[in-house]
Design an enzyme around this catalytic site. Structure first.
Site, PDB file in Angstrom:
ATOM      1  N   ARG A 187       0.836  -1.200   0.000  1.00 21.33           N
ATOM      2  CA  ARG A 187       0.000   0.000   0.000  1.00 21.33           C
ATOM      3  C   ARG A 187       0.870   1.248   0.000  1.00 21.33           C
ATOM      4  NH1 ARG A 187      -3.711  -1.037   5.028  1.00 21.33           N
ATOM      5  NH2 ARG A 187      -4.457   1.063   4.543  1.00 21.33           N
ATOM      6  N   CYS A 248      -0.581   7.123   8.230  1.00 23.55           N
ATOM      7  CA  CYS A 248      -1.031   5.837   7.692  1.00 23.55           C
ATOM      8  C   CYS A 248      -2.119   6.145   6.671  1.00 23.55           C
ATOM      9  CB  CYS A 248      -1.515   4.910   8.814  1.00 23.55           C
ATOM     10  SG  CYS A 248      -2.792   5.615   9.881  1.00 23.55           S
ATOM     11  N   LYS A 250      -5.659   6.508   7.785  1.00 20.99           N
ATOM     12  CA  LYS A 250      -6.666   7.333   8.453  1.00 20.99           C
ATOM     13  C   LYS A 250      -6.316   7.656   9.903  1.00 20.99           C
ATOM     14  CE  LYS A 250      -9.457   3.119   9.027  1.00 20.99           C
ATOM     15  NZ  LYS A 250     -10.754   2.480   8.725  1.00 20.99           N
TER      16      LYS A 250
END
EC number: 2.8.1.1
Length: 297
Positions: A187, A248, A250
């Protein structure tokens, strides 16, 4: 780094079980179940009602946030936080112990730990090993909901522990803060999608260092010791004697970075609350890095 006596960020399952057994739960000690799961996977409140640590109240992260914000899980106001935790029987004199039911051992609990700290409350700890190990070790559980007497809590926002979009944007040029992103490598790099996210590509803020939060936990779900944690930071060339921001998607697993640094004696890590969810939607394209996007181009 200024050396100071820090409040214990972790308590053991044995300590909590003994505290419950000896009747210490009450205005001076409250326990919170801060579990949250992606929609369609598990139901946190339902699981709480089925079984939880005796005396624990359910901390609803969906309720205790800025529901008017377009970004995920943003902090509530001082008044909103104070009112919410006051209903859970928490005052400024309460030692708060937080856990969650994540199979990793810990996921949302460090977020709630940080929320208390950012609102000026220092006597807060995470249950090391989480509910997973509470069950594994055979400690008691109950389905009886907790009904604590409401208390008065005064929240005072500690802005040194919180960073805004504007501050992180300015940091791209000033480089006053190191920036650590706690998401998985895929991610972070942009090669794997953001889970359950519509219109949110993966990638990271330019200049960020990747330290997946799972690396701070053992296979058994406990927080790694200070020596191991320091080695992780050193491997990533993150200097714990210098200012540090955690981010990160949220603002949740970023709090694992803050907790890990705290356990190494660094209590001043700030969290970028909007994190990637806000950055992706607001920041200039050149400030966003994604291998996935560059490969498609």
């Amino acid at each position: 780094m200024v050396h100071q006596v820090l409040y214990r960020a972790l308590v053991s399952t044995k300590w909590l079980a003994e505290s419950i057994r000896t009747g210490k739960l009450g205005p001076g000690l409250r326990v919170l179940d801060a579990s949250w799961y992606s929609p369609g996977t598990r139901e946190a409140r339902k699981e709480y009602l089925e079984r939880h640590v005796p005396g624990a109240s359910f901390f609803d992260i969906e309720e205790c946030r800025d529901t008017a914000s377009p970004y995920e899980m943003m902090l509530p106001s001082e008044a909103g936080f104070a009112e919410y935790v006051g209903r859970l029987g928490i005052s400024n004199h309460t030692h708060v112990v937080v856990y969650d039911g994540e199979h990793l051992g810990s996921f949302y609990a460090p977020r709630v730990w940080w929320m208390f700290r950012v609102f000026g409350h220092r006597t807060v700890s995470v249950l090391n090993g989480g509910f997973r190990n509470w069950l594994k070790e055979g400690h008691p559980v109950t389905s009886e909901p907790s009904r604590p007497e409401p208390a008065v809590f005064k929240a005072t926002l500690d802005r040194s522990l919180l960073k805004t979009y504007e501050q992180v944007l300015e940091n791209l040029e000033s480089k006053r803060f190191q920036l650590v992103d706690s998401r998985s490598q895929g991610r972070f790099l942009g090669t794997e999608p953001e889970p359950d996210a519509v219109g949110l590509d993966s990638g990271h803020i330019r200049g960020a260092v990747n330290m997946p939060f799972m690396d701070f936990l053992t296979e058994d779900g406990f927080e790694k010791g200070p020596e191991e944690l320091r080695a992780l930071f050193q491997t990533k060339k993150v200097d714990l004697s210098q200012p540090l921001i955690a981010t990160c998607r949220k603002g949740v697993t970023a709090c694992h970075v803050a907790l890990a640094a705290y356990l190494c004696g660094k209590p001043d890590v700030a969290v970028y609350d909007g994190s990637w969810s806000e950055w992706f939607r607001r920041a200039p394209p050149e400030s966003r890095v994604s291998q996935g996007k560059s490969e498609k181009a």
